[in-house]
Design an enzyme around this catalytic site. Sequence first.
Site, mmCIF file in Angstrom:
data_model
loop_
_atom_site.group_PDB
_atom_site.id
_atom_site.type_symbol
_atom_site.label_atom_id
_atom_site.label_comp_id
_atom_site.label_asym_id
_atom_site.label_seq_id
_atom_site.Cartn_x
_atom_site.Cartn_y
_atom_site.Cartn_z
ATOM 1 N N THR A 157 23.690 98.905 80.123
ATOM 2 C CA THR A 157 24.209 99.779 79.068
ATOM 3 C C THR A 157 23.589 101.178 79.149
ATOM 4 N N GLY A 196 15.903 95.269 77.334
ATOM 5 C CA GLY A 196 14.714 94.661 76.736
ATOM 6 C C GLY A 196 13.558 94.658 77.725
ATOM 7 N N GLU A 440 25.714 91.602 74.808
ATOM 8 C CA GLU A 440 26.385 90.742 75.800
ATOM 9 C C GLU A 440 27.882 90.653 75.515
HETATM 10 C C1 LIG Z 1 6.968 83.875 78.406
HETATM 11 C C2 LIG Z 1 7.966 84.245 77.417
HETATM 12 C C3 LIG Z 1 8.827 83.172 77.044
HETATM 13 C C4 LIG Z 1 10.156 83.614 76.657
HETATM 14 C C5 LIG Z 1 11.058 82.542 76.976
HETATM 15 C C6 LIG Z 1 12.312 83.118 77.491
HETATM 16 C C7 LIG Z 1 13.085 82.125 78.249
HETATM 17 C C8 LIG Z 1 14.399 82.792 78.620
HETATM 18 C C9 LIG Z 1 15.385 81.871 79.158
HETATM 19 C C10 LIG Z 1 16.614 81.946 78.745
HETATM 20 C C11 LIG Z 1 16.962 82.903 77.668
HETATM 21 C C12 LIG Z 1 18.330 83.004 77.431
HETATM 22 C C13 LIG Z 1 18.600 83.946 76.303
HETATM 23 C C14 LIG Z 1 19.087 85.179 76.862
HETATM 24 C C15 LIG Z 1 19.104 86.257 75.848
HETATM 25 C C16 LIG Z 1 19.182 87.487 76.597
HETATM 26 C C17 LIG Z 1 19.110 88.653 75.681
HETATM 27 C C18 LIG Z 1 20.133 89.587 76.133
HETATM 28 C C19 LIG Z 1 20.005 90.922 75.508
HETATM 29 C C20 LIG Z 1 21.225 91.714 75.771
HETATM 30 C C21 LIG Z 1 21.649 92.046 76.990
HETATM 31 C C22 LIG Z 1 22.904 92.800 77.193
HETATM 32 O O1 LIG Z 1 23.621 93.095 76.274
HETATM 33 S S1 LIG Z 1 23.305 93.212 78.796
HETATM 34 C C23 LIG Z 1 24.801 94.147 78.683
HETATM 35 C C24 LIG Z 1 25.994 93.299 78.342
HETATM 36 N N1 LIG Z 1 27.192 94.076 78.340
HETATM 37 C C25 LIG Z 1 28.376 93.580 78.100
HETATM 38 O O2 LIG Z 1 28.534 92.409 77.832
HETATM 39 C C26 LIG Z 1 29.523 94.532 78.216
HETATM 40 C C27 LIG Z 1 30.811 93.954 77.688
HETATM 41 N N2 LIG Z 1 31.946 94.456 78.469
HETATM 42 C C28 LIG Z 1 32.574 93.744 79.437
HETATM 43 O O3 LIG Z 1 32.197 92.595 79.714
HETATM 44 C C29 LIG Z 1 33.696 94.379 80.162
HETATM 45 O O4 LIG Z 1 33.655 95.726 80.245
HETATM 46 C C30 LIG Z 1 35.044 93.998 79.597
HETATM 47 C C31 LIG Z 1 35.227 92.500 79.815
HETATM 48 C C32 LIG Z 1 35.152 94.293 78.106
HETATM 49 C C33 LIG Z 1 36.141 94.765 80.320
HETATM 50 O O5 LIG Z 1 35.858 94.858 81.660
HETATM 51 P P1 LIG Z 1 36.732 95.703 82.669
HETATM 52 O O6 LIG Z 1 36.047 95.782 83.962
HETATM 53 O O7 LIG Z 1 37.132 97.000 82.037
HETATM 54 O O8 LIG Z 1 37.910 94.776 82.835
HETATM 55 P P2 LIG Z 1 39.379 94.862 82.322
HETATM 56 O O9 LIG Z 1 40.096 95.938 83.053
HETATM 57 O O10 LIG Z 1 39.433 94.901 80.839
HETATM 58 O O11 LIG Z 1 39.894 93.469 82.831
HETATM 59 C C34 LIG Z 1 40.335 93.238 84.168
HETATM 60 C C35 LIG Z 1 40.476 91.750 84.352
HETATM 61 O O12 LIG Z 1 39.176 91.181 84.569
HETATM 62 C C36 LIG Z 1 38.961 90.133 83.638
HETATM 63 N N3 LIG Z 1 37.536 90.001 83.382
HETATM 64 C C37 LIG Z 1 36.748 90.860 82.684
HETATM 65 N N4 LIG Z 1 35.485 90.388 82.663
HETATM 66 C C38 LIG Z 1 35.491 89.234 83.363
HETATM 67 C C39 LIG Z 1 34.478 88.283 83.693
HETATM 68 N N5 LIG Z 1 33.221 88.425 83.280
HETATM 69 N N6 LIG Z 1 34.826 87.217 84.426
HETATM 70 C C40 LIG Z 1 36.109 87.031 84.833
HETATM 71 N N7 LIG Z 1 37.116 87.916 84.558
HETATM 72 C C41 LIG Z 1 36.801 88.977 83.836
HETATM 73 C C42 LIG Z 1 39.761 90.556 82.446
HETATM 74 O O13 LIG Z 1 39.981 89.501 81.555
HETATM 75 C C43 LIG Z 1 40.996 91.064 83.111
HETATM 76 O O14 LIG Z 1 41.787 89.981 83.493
HETATM 77 P P3 LIG Z 1 43.364 90.107 83.503
HETATM 78 O O15 LIG Z 1 43.789 90.084 82.075
HETATM 79 O O16 LIG Z 1 43.718 91.404 84.182
HETATM 80 O O17 LIG Z 1 43.811 88.879 84.239
HETATM 81 C C1 FAD Z 2 19.300 94.008 70.416
HETATM 82 C C2 FAD Z 2 20.079 94.495 71.588
HETATM 83 C C3 FAD Z 2 19.620 94.235 72.861
HETATM 84 C C4 FAD Z 2 20.319 94.717 73.964
HETATM 85 N N1 FAD Z 2 19.818 94.494 75.202
HETATM 86 C C5 FAD Z 2 20.449 95.005 76.283
HETATM 87 C C6 FAD Z 2 19.910 94.838 77.591
HETATM 88 O O1 FAD Z 2 18.869 94.221 77.764
HETATM 89 N N2 FAD Z 2 20.549 95.401 78.633
HETATM 90 C C7 FAD Z 2 21.706 96.094 78.482
HETATM 91 O O2 FAD Z 2 22.244 96.572 79.477
HETATM 92 N N3 FAD Z 2 22.253 96.257 77.260
HETATM 93 C C8 FAD Z 2 21.649 95.735 76.165
HETATM 94 N N4 FAD Z 2 22.190 95.902 74.911
HETATM 95 C C9 FAD Z 2 23.421 96.689 74.766
HETATM 96 C C10 FAD Z 2 24.637 95.842 74.409
HETATM 97 O O3 FAD Z 2 25.073 95.099 75.490
HETATM 98 C C11 FAD Z 2 25.752 96.759 73.893
HETATM 99 O O4 FAD Z 2 25.273 97.403 72.731
HETATM 100 C C12 FAD Z 2 26.996 95.937 73.585
HETATM 101 O O5 FAD Z 2 27.594 95.468 74.782
HETATM 102 C C13 FAD Z 2 28.025 96.744 72.769
HETATM 103 O O6 FAD Z 2 28.368 97.908 73.417
HETATM 104 P P1 FAD Z 2 28.283 99.347 72.710
HETATM 105 O O7 FAD Z 2 26.938 99.489 72.123
HETATM 106 O O8 FAD Z 2 28.740 100.321 73.722
HETATM 107 O O9 FAD Z 2 29.307 99.272 71.524
HETATM 108 P P2 FAD Z 2 30.687 100.041 71.425
HETATM 109 O O10 FAD Z 2 31.587 99.579 72.526
HETATM 110 O O11 FAD Z 2 30.473 101.494 71.292
HETATM 111 O O12 FAD Z 2 31.217 99.412 70.065
HETATM 112 C C14 FAD Z 2 31.335 100.111 68.845
HETATM 113 C C15 FAD Z 2 32.599 99.625 68.122
HETATM 114 O O13 FAD Z 2 33.735 99.958 68.898
HETATM 115 C C16 FAD Z 2 34.574 98.838 69.071
HETATM 116 N N5 FAD Z 2 35.229 98.892 70.384
HETATM 117 C C17 FAD Z 2 34.714 99.314 71.569
HETATM 118 N N6 FAD Z 2 35.619 99.173 72.550
HETATM 119 C C18 FAD Z 2 36.717 98.648 72.001
HETATM 120 C C19 FAD Z 2 37.994 98.259 72.498
HETATM 121 N N7 FAD Z 2 38.307 98.364 73.788
HETATM 122 N N8 FAD Z 2 38.899 97.751 71.629
HETATM 123 C C20 FAD Z 2 38.599 97.619 70.317
HETATM 124 N N9 FAD Z 2 37.399 97.954 69.793
HETATM 125 C C21 FAD Z 2 36.466 98.463 70.621
HETATM 126 C C22 FAD Z 2 33.651 97.635 68.963
HETATM 127 O O14 FAD Z 2 34.351 96.484 68.557
HETATM 128 C C23 FAD Z 2 32.647 98.106 67.925
HETATM 129 O O15 FAD Z 2 33.176 97.831 66.652
HETATM 130 C C24 FAD Z 2 21.517 95.443 73.789
HETATM 131 C C25 FAD Z 2 21.987 95.693 72.487
HETATM 132 C C26 FAD Z 2 21.289 95.217 71.406
HETATM 133 C C27 FAD Z 2 21.791 95.500 70.030
#
Ligand SMILES: CCCCCCCC/C=C\CCCCCCCCC/C=C/C(=O)SCCNC(=O)CCNC(=O)[C@H](O)C(C)(C)COP(=O)(O)OP(=O)(O)OC[C@H]1O[C@@H](n2cnc3c(N)ncnc32)[C@H](O)[C@@H]1OP(=O)(O)O
Ligand code: FAD
Length: 674
Positions: A157, A196, A440
């Site tokens: 992100t 994180g 996520e």
């Molecule tokens: C010692 C210490 C002890 C600690 C113990 C710890 C132990 C730990 C062990 C386990 C822990 C587990 C817990 C884990 C917690 C982790 C904390 C995480 C914190 C947060 C991290 C993050 O947030 S990372 C960032 C995450 N970001 C996102 O999720 C972004 C979301 N956006 C998207 O996924 C994509 O942009 C989106 C899907 C919205 C669109 O993608 P795009 O490329 O634009 O695709 P699009 O054109 O819309 O679609 C084309 C086509 O592709 C299909 N598609 C999209 N995604 C996927 C996919 N993933 N797989 C398959 N296909 C996919 C989509 O549906 C379209 O299909 P068609 O409709 O064209 O057929």
């Molecule tokens: C506690 C925490 C930990 C995180 N840890 C990590 C990490 O370790 N690594 C990492 O890479 N990221 C991390 N993130 C980031 C996280 O993955 C993003 O914040 C999340 O994927 C949402 O994306 P954004 O912030 O861009 O929200 P935005 O996309 O800006 O969303 C804002 C609003 O817009 C709307 N919106 C956006 N796009 C669309 C659309 N196409 N259609 C309709 N509505 C839409 C959403 O629904 C939402 O209401 C973390 C976030 C948090 C809060």
Amino acid sequence: MTQTNNNMTVNPDLAMERAKCNFNVLEVTHIFDGGERNTLQRKKIEDVALNSGASKDALGEEHMSPKEKYENAVRKSCIYATMMKNELAELSGLESFGVSSPVIRRTADAFFKEVSPFLLHLGMFVPTIMGQCTPEQQSYWLPRALDMQIIGTYAQTELGHGTFIRGLETTATYDPETEEFVLHSPTLSSYKWWAGGLGKTVNYCIVVAQLYTKGECHGTHPFIVQIRDEDTHVPLPGIKVGEIGPKMGFNTADNGFLGFDHYRIPREHMLMKNAQVLKDGTYVKVARHGKLTYGTMVFVRVVLVNEVAFNLAKASTIAVRYSAIRRQSKPKPDEVEPQILDYVTQQHKLFIAIATAHALQLCSTWLWESFSAVLAQMKGGNTDTLPEFHALSSCLKAISTSDSAHLIEQCRHACGGHGYMISSGIPNLYNFVSATRTYEGDYTVLLLQTARFLVKAYEQAEAKKPLTPTVSYLAHAFSGSRATWDNSPDGIIRSFQALAAGKTAVCVTNMRKRMRAGLSQVDAWEMSTIQLVAAAEAHCRAVIADTYRKEIVRLTANSSPNVKVVMDQLTTLYLYYWALERTGDLLMFTSVSQKDLVDLQIAYEELLLKIRPNAVGLVDAFDLRDELLHSTLGSYDGRVYERLMEEALKSPMNKEPVSDAYSKYLRPMMKGKL
Ligand SMILES: CCCCCCCC/C=C\CCCCCCCCC/C=C/C(=O)SCCNC(=O)CCNC(=O)[C@H](O)C(C)(C)COP(=O)(O)OP(=O)(O)OC[C@H]1O[C@@H](n2cnc3c(N)ncnc32)[C@H](O)[C@@H]1OP(=O)(O)O
Ligand SMILES: Cc1cc2nc3c(=O)[nH]c(=O)nc-3n(C[C@H](O)[C@H](O)[C@H](O)COP(=O)(O)OP(=O)(O)OC[C@H]3O[C@@H](n4cnc5c(N)ncnc54)[C@H](O)[C@@H]3O)c2cc1C
């Protein structure tokens, strides 16, 4: 009068509840754990990890400064990581510790009221190495990461983009002269944001960047990047890194920012399982499916369903135990004040939380097994099941996190004022789980991914083409008549499927109408997104209900009669609850009548009364040790008021009889000398 239980003084109301429980609690624990063997193994792991007292703090985390909190979380992460490498890995039957033991993951919660700064290392850095590296790359990076010689995170992100991955701005430009990639952050909005552990803890990270080679952009790809010196931990030249500041929760996770100034990394640091850049700069696509580089996100979405089930089990344990000891109001003047758990409205708030924890726990196991099957197929080069799995994991992540956050907040409401205390444990649970709805993949965004799949499946059903298992019910969407209402569990599940099919049909019809009226496909889709989200939600609810029901029937096949009854009551409660939440939809898409719904409401209320005597037994069956609950209200012994007072007395505010603020401000103001 207090009673003793396992040498523990127990609140008499809780003792009475436990005496009333009519089923074998341990049998239900086994169901929740996935079998007796798992329960025994979990208990062994918990004993080793928790009996030493290493998880405890001298001073509550909530009284520490942000810096102290962080350092304390690192201290305990190091203790726990060392335990994981040694005793716990062996106990859990793992060759090395890592991501594969949910029990080890869950036990860690005793060490952290918020989260470990190592969460991303184990939750995303290690899984990305496992899922995105070639075998050679893996053999270099994985042992170092698993042994924690290096600590990493996942930096995808950016300030400007989280959801829209294709819009990321960080660039990785290949230089064939030196066989290096040049990482660069061209704008403020391209700065990595949120990862994180990035702020202060990690020395490596996975960076997702736009890959350029031979003047052409090939889209986002993952790279492994060293950002701090392995010895001094000082950020390397060309790296700008820091912590992003206070948040609603996750305050011990040092989420960070990261910018690159033409920072060079070796070519081999591109993770090359799915695509490669050869020495001369030629780009070679290896993967058969374009979205395999999103694999770590899919993995975490699967894991999160399990995470939130566990956190909801904690919140419902706290709120139910508290509701058993709390007495309030006097509806019958001649009787003592009732336990608040006796109020039907309280049961309505809480029993759905217990049932949902079970539903999500069982769905998470089922989802994990489906994921393993998809991965096995992909190993053999077959990616056919990926679209359905992406649709399924997206909606289950969205609905499970959203429902859990809502129900945890409902548990707080159920605890009245005391639920608002940090020491109740519920605010930290809420702050953690409400973030899972966003990270996520945001709730709406993921449901729209599922909706894409549903619409395509609907069109296939319309064309009488074969359907994949989770949407096979769409085949009945064209019968021309409304689904027949029937209040048996299977009947309600069929009705939920009819709602999903009906809502999808409405979306398709409306989109077609809008396109005929001149809107482009993109605009027609956009105008229908409220309904598309609702259709995906309905689909997900049908999947959860169906899975929960089937799994409970399977898992209780050999259970004792009373366990069968109480598990059946919980699943039925779940079905009735969601049917009553969706009466408008049922009236639209099924043959349900007003009388059917009135009868259903009465049946629901009677079910609450049947579950009531077993409520404490049901949360005891989650078998959550006090160390995991971190709660004054929810401990096993029910010493709620004593604990609240003990915690209040620990407040640093109570260290001095008169606060310095008196002489500095209050006195001068009151004496008119300010
Ligand atoms: C010692 C210490 C002890 C600690 C113990 C710890 C132990 C730990 C062990 C386990 C822990 C587990 C817990 C884990 C917690 C982790 C904390 C995480 C914190 C947060 C991290 C993050 O947030 S990372 C960032 C995450 N970001 C996102 O999720 C972004 C979301 N956006 C998207 O996924 C994509 O942009 C989106 C899907 C919205 C669109 O993608 P795009 O490329 O634009 O695709 P699009 O054109 O819309 O679609 C084309 C086509 O592709 C299909 N598609 C999209 N995604 C996927 C996919 N993933 N797989 C398959 N296909 C996919 C989509 O549906 C379209 O299909 P068609 O409709 O064209 O057929
Ligand atoms: C506690 C925490 C930990 C995180 N840890 C990590 C990490 O370790 N690594 C990492 O890479 N990221 C991390 N993130 C980031 C996280 O993955 C993003 O914040 C999340 O994927 C949402 O994306 P954004 O912030 O861009 O929200 P935005 O996309 O800006 O969303 C804002 C609003 O817009 C709307 N919106 C956006 N796009 C669309 C659309 N196409 N259609 C309709 N509505 C839409 C959403 O629904 C939402 O209401 C973390 C976030 C948090 C809060």
